[in-house]
Motif scaffolding. Structure first.
Motif, PDB file in Angstrom:
ATOM      1  N   ASN A 161       0.833  -1.197   0.000  1.00  3.27           N
ATOM      2  CA  ASN A 161       0.000   0.000   0.000  1.00  3.27           C
ATOM      3  C   ASN A 161       0.868   1.247   0.000  1.00  3.27           C
ATOM      4  OD1 ASN A 161      -2.382  -1.369   0.035  1.00  3.27           O
ATOM      5  ND2 ASN A 161      -2.739  -1.139   2.231  1.00  3.27           N
ATOM      6  N   ALA A 162       0.347   2.310  -0.580  1.00  2.00           N
ATOM      7  CA  ALA A 162       1.025   3.597  -0.460  1.00  2.00           C
ATOM      8  C   ALA A 162       1.023   3.992   1.012  1.00  2.00           C
ATOM      9  CB  ALA A 162       0.301   4.639  -1.298  1.00  2.00           C
ATOM     10  N   PRO A 163       2.172   4.411   1.571  1.00  2.00           N
ATOM     11  CA  PRO A 163       2.220   4.728   2.999  1.00  2.00           C
ATOM     12  C   PRO A 163       1.299   5.893   3.355  1.00  2.00           C
ATOM     13  CG  PRO A 163       4.208   5.481   1.872  1.00  2.00           C
ATOM     14  CD  PRO A 163       3.445   4.655   0.896  1.00  2.00           C
ATOM     15  N   LEU A 164       0.757   5.833   4.546  1.00  2.00           N
ATOM     16  CA  LEU A 164      -0.064   6.931   5.036  1.00  2.00           C
ATOM     17  C   LEU A 164       0.821   8.139   5.285  1.00  2.00           C
ATOM     18  CD1 LEU A 164      -2.174   4.971   7.691  1.00  2.00           C
ATOM     19  CD2 LEU A 164      -2.922   5.692   5.418  1.00  2.00           C
ATOM     20  N   ILE A 165       0.185   9.301   5.488  1.00  2.00           N
ATOM     21  CA  ILE A 165       0.957  10.489   5.831  1.00  2.00           C
ATOM     22  C   ILE A 165       1.752  10.217   7.101  1.00  2.00           C
ATOM     23  CG2 ILE A 165      -0.636  12.082   4.704  1.00  2.00           C
ATOM     24  CD1 ILE A 165      -1.753  12.732   7.491  1.00  2.00           C
ATOM     25  N   GLU A 166       2.835  10.927   7.280  1.00  2.00           N
ATOM     26  CA  GLU A 166       3.784  10.619   8.348  1.00  2.00           C
ATOM     27  C   GLU A 166       3.136  10.583   9.731  1.00  2.00           C
ATOM     28  OE1 GLU A 166       7.342  13.127  10.089  1.00  2.00           O
ATOM     29  OE2 GLU A 166       7.975  12.115   8.242  1.00  2.00           O
ATOM     30  N   ASP A 167       2.313  11.581  10.043  1.00  2.71           N
ATOM     31  CA  ASP A 167       1.726  11.647  11.392  1.00  2.71           C
ATOM     32  C   ASP A 167       0.853  10.439  11.693  1.00  2.71           C
ATOM     33  OD1 ASP A 167       3.003  14.025  11.712  1.00  2.71           O
ATOM     34  OD2 ASP A 167       1.205  15.285  11.804  1.00  2.71           O
ATOM     35  N   ALA A 168       0.219   9.860  10.680  1.00  2.00           N
ATOM     36  CA  ALA A 168      -0.685   8.727  10.881  1.00  2.00           C
ATOM     37  C   ALA A 168       0.068   7.435  11.188  1.00  2.00           C
ATOM     38  CB  ALA A 168      -1.568   8.536   9.655  1.00  2.00           C
ATOM     39  N   ARG A 169       1.365   7.413  10.957  1.00  2.18           N
ATOM     40  CA  ARG A 169       2.165   6.219  11.259  1.00  2.18           C
ATOM     41  C   ARG A 169       3.313   6.570  12.210  1.00  2.18           C
ATOM     42  NH1 ARG A 169       6.244   6.554   7.189  1.00  2.18           N
ATOM     43  NH2 ARG A 169       5.662   8.101   5.603  1.00  2.18           N
ATOM     44  N   SER A 170       2.998   7.495  13.131  1.00  2.00           N
ATOM     45  CA  SER A 170       4.012   7.953  14.084  1.00  2.00           C
ATOM     46  C   SER A 170       3.573   7.712  15.522  1.00  2.00           C
ATOM     47  CB  SER A 170       4.276   9.462  13.905  1.00  2.00           C
ATOM     48  OG  SER A 170       4.793   9.739  12.625  1.00  2.00           O
ATOM     49  N   LYS A 179      13.807  -1.765  16.459  1.00  2.00           N
ATOM     50  CA  LYS A 179      14.123  -2.512  15.238  1.00  2.00           C
ATOM     51  C   LYS A 179      14.355  -3.983  15.538  1.00  2.00           C
ATOM     52  CE  LYS A 179      16.027   1.174  12.319  1.00  2.00           C
ATOM     53  NZ  LYS A 179      17.213   1.650  11.565  1.00  2.00           N
ATOM     54  N   ARG A 180      14.905  -4.280  16.708  1.00  2.42           N
ATOM     55  CA  ARG A 180      15.079  -5.674  17.101  1.00  2.42           C
ATOM     56  C   ARG A 180      13.721  -6.345  17.282  1.00  2.42           C
ATOM     57  NH1 ARG A 180      18.147  -4.855  21.259  1.00  2.42           N
ATOM     58  NH2 ARG A 180      16.585  -5.145  22.893  1.00  2.42           N
ATOM     59  N   TRP A 181      12.717  -5.547  17.666  1.00  2.00           N
ATOM     60  CA  TRP A 181      11.355  -6.075  17.822  1.00  2.00           C
ATOM     61  C   TRP A 181      10.655  -6.245  16.480  1.00  2.00           C
ATOM     62  CZ3 TRP A 181       7.009  -2.814  16.730  1.00  2.00           C
ATOM     63  CH2 TRP A 181       5.760  -3.442  16.930  1.00  2.00           C
ATOM     64  N   GLY A 182      10.706  -5.221  15.622  1.00  2.00           N
ATOM     65  CA  GLY A 182       9.882  -5.222  14.421  1.00  2.00           C
ATOM     66  C   GLY A 182      10.610  -5.354  13.102  1.00  2.00           C
ATOM     67  N   SER A 183      11.905  -5.541  13.093  1.00  2.00           N
ATOM     68  CA  SER A 183      12.756  -5.697  11.910  1.00  2.00           C
ATOM     69  C   SER A 183      13.524  -4.411  11.619  1.00  2.00           C
ATOM     70  CB  SER A 183      11.974  -6.119  10.660  1.00  2.00           C
ATOM     71  OG  SER A 183      11.299  -5.017  10.089  1.00  2.00           O
ATOM     72  N   ASP A 184      14.621  -4.562  10.903  1.00  2.00           N
ATOM     73  CA  ASP A 184      15.524  -3.436  10.633  1.00  2.00           C
ATOM     74  C   ASP A 184      14.868  -2.316   9.835  1.00  2.00           C
ATOM     75  OD1 ASP A 184      17.639  -4.470  12.037  1.00  2.00           O
ATOM     76  OD2 ASP A 184      18.576  -5.424  10.299  1.00  2.00           O
ATOM     77  N   ASP A 185      13.873  -2.665   9.007  1.00  2.00           N
ATOM     78  CA  ASP A 185      13.303  -1.641   8.132  1.00  2.00           C
ATOM     79  C   ASP A 185      11.913  -1.178   8.574  1.00  2.00           C
ATOM     80  OD1 ASP A 185      11.947  -3.950   7.587  1.00  2.00           O
ATOM     81  OD2 ASP A 185      12.153  -3.835   5.413  1.00  2.00           O
ATOM     82  N   CYS A 186      11.559  -1.398   9.853  1.00  2.00           N
ATOM     83  CA  CYS A 186      10.211  -1.021  10.288  1.00  2.00           C
ATOM     84  C   CYS A 186      10.087   0.459  10.631  1.00  2.00           C
ATOM     85  CB  CYS A 186       9.762  -1.873  11.478  1.00  2.00           C
ATOM     86  SG  CYS A 186      10.579  -1.499  13.038  1.00  2.00           S
ATOM     87  N   ILE A 187      11.225   1.146  10.794  1.00  2.00           N
ATOM     88  CA  ILE A 187      11.191   2.554  11.210  1.00  2.00           C
ATOM     89  C   ILE A 187      11.772   3.432  10.112  1.00  2.00           C
ATOM     90  CG2 ILE A 187      12.054   4.232  12.900  1.00  2.00           C
ATOM     91  CD1 ILE A 187      12.125   1.911  14.927  1.00  2.00           C
ATOM     92  N   LYS A 240       9.597  11.758  18.374  1.00  2.00           N
ATOM     93  CA  LYS A 240       8.598  11.274  17.425  1.00  2.00           C
ATOM     94  C   LYS A 240       9.251  10.173  16.591  1.00  2.00           C
ATOM     95  CE  LYS A 240       5.792  12.855  13.463  1.00  2.00           C
ATOM     96  NZ  LYS A 240       5.494  14.005  12.568  1.00  2.00           N
ATOM     97  N   MET A 241       8.653   8.983  16.626  1.00  2.00           N
ATOM     98  CA  MET A 241       9.188   7.851  15.870  1.00  2.00           C
ATOM     99  C   MET A 241       8.212   7.505  14.754  1.00  2.00           C
ATOM    100  SD  MET A 241      10.875   4.344  17.331  1.00  2.00           S
ATOM    101  CE  MET A 241       9.443   3.891  18.323  1.00  2.00           C
ATOM    102  N   VAL A 242       8.715   7.548  13.522  1.00  2.00           N
ATOM    103  CA  VAL A 242       7.888   7.321  12.341  1.00  2.00           C
ATOM    104  C   VAL A 242       8.130   5.914  11.823  1.00  2.00           C
ATOM    105  CG1 VAL A 242       7.248   8.168  10.050  1.00  2.00           C
ATOM    106  CG2 VAL A 242       8.150   9.763  11.770  1.00  2.00           C
ATOM    107  N   PHE A 243       7.057   5.104  11.771  1.00  2.00           N
ATOM    108  CA  PHE A 243       7.153   3.735  11.282  1.00  2.00           C
ATOM    109  C   PHE A 243       6.841   3.672   9.789  1.00  2.00           C
ATOM    110  CE2 PHE A 243       6.760   3.027  15.785  1.00  2.00           C
ATOM    111  CZ  PHE A 243       7.476   1.866  16.016  1.00  2.00           C
ATOM    112  N   LYS A 244       7.254   2.589   9.163  1.00  2.00           N
ATOM    113  CA  LYS A 244       6.935   2.373   7.748  1.00  2.00           C
ATOM    114  C   LYS A 244       5.440   2.238   7.533  1.00  2.00           C
ATOM    115  CE  LYS A 244      11.075   1.933   5.726  1.00  2.00           C
ATOM    116  NZ  LYS A 244      11.521   2.773   4.593  1.00  2.00           N
TER     117      LYS A 244
END
Length: 281
Positions: free
Chosen positions: A186-195, A216-224, A240-244
């Motif tokens: 899916n196209a990623p949501l706007i940043e705030d919606a996945r933060s 990253k150890r919890w959700g994988s190296d590319d989850c953030i 503020k932490m922004v997830f994929k």
């Protein structure tokens, strides 16, 4: 590599057992959003040759279904970040007894892969597998098709094929089911919606690198996507932490509207859904 031609209807048919387990949980009183996450985790565990979904689907005893729901909630609680091994044989005895292989070792050793896999399912096929409207379309279409085939079986021996086909009109596949399934993410949501919004104690600062390593150890190296830390002066007391994907946040907070506390190297950190600030002039 090109993907095969697969329709949304094909996806729904392929995951009918997974959908049945989702329905079993919801009918047993589980909130649909929680049930989606639980089933997605079991679907992912089946990639480790656990055969859980099929085993759960066969259970009809209401008492055992209630126990399954309670244990599924336990799995969702413990799939979140922690720094200690868990004896899953003790806390989810029914689910571990259903697993084809050692579930305890799998959950303790592969949490990052399970979280990443569950997020991939929820963001992919889960958009349709857990959609009530899509399954009602499929159920209606399949019922009409079965009725038409039954009429054909009865009519063919006594009338010409042409007349039989007039009697038994095959239904048209609904456009939503005939749509080709898009295997692309899916196209990623706007940043705030996945933060998420992070807060720390002023007397217990946590290094940015430690925060990233922990999640990253919890959700994988590319989850953030990124982490922004700030505060008054040189103090870094919030961030503020922004997830994929917002799906990682759903798994991380598990429905909590309140800040959830974790510990990184013994230091507390509070995580909650980021809320966009509206500035009124």
């Amino acid at each position: 590599m090109a993907h095969p031609t697969v329709t949304v209807g094909d996806i729904l048919l392929f995951y009918k057992i997974d959908r049945a387990v989702y329905g079993k949980f919801v009918n047993g009183g589980m909130e649909p959003g929680i049930a989606r996450k639980a089933v997605a985790i079991f679907m992912c565990l089946d990639q480790f040759d656990m055969d859980l979904v099929a085993q759960i689907e066969r259970i009809t005893d209401p008492t055992k279904i209630s126990q399954l729901i309670a244990e599924a909630n336990t799995v969702l609680h413990h799939i979140r970040p922690n720094n200690y091994p868990i004896n899953y044989n003790e806390i989810i005895p029914l689910i571990t007894s259903l697993a084809k292989n050692c579930l305890d070792i799998c959950l303790n050793s592969n949490k990052d892969l399970i979280v990443k896999g569950a997020a991939y399912i929820l963001d992919g096929v889960g958009r349709f597998v857990f959609d009530d409207h899509m399954y009602e379309l499929l159920r209606t279409y399949e019922t009409k098709k079965a009725m038409a085939r039954a009429i054909l079986r009865v009519a063919m021996p006594v009338v010409s094929p042409e007349v039989a086909m007039l009697w038994a009109v095959m239904p048209v596949v609904p456009p939503e089911l005939a749509t080709l399934y898009d295997f692309a993410a899916n196209a990623p949501l706007i940043e705030d919606a996945r933060s998420t919004f992070l807060t720390f104690r002023r007397d217990s600062p946590i290094r940015e690198g430690d925060i990233l390593e922990y999640f990253k150890r919890w959700g994988s190296d590319d989850c953030i996507d990124r982490l922004i830390m700030s505060g008054p002066g040189t103090s870094k007391i919030y961030g503020k932490m922004v997830f994929k994907s917002d799906t990682y946040i759903s798994l991380l907070l598990n429905g909590s509207e309140q800040p959830v506390q974790y510990f990184i190297n013994g230091k507390p950190i509070w995580v909650q859904k980021y809320v966009t600030r509206v500035v009124v002039n």
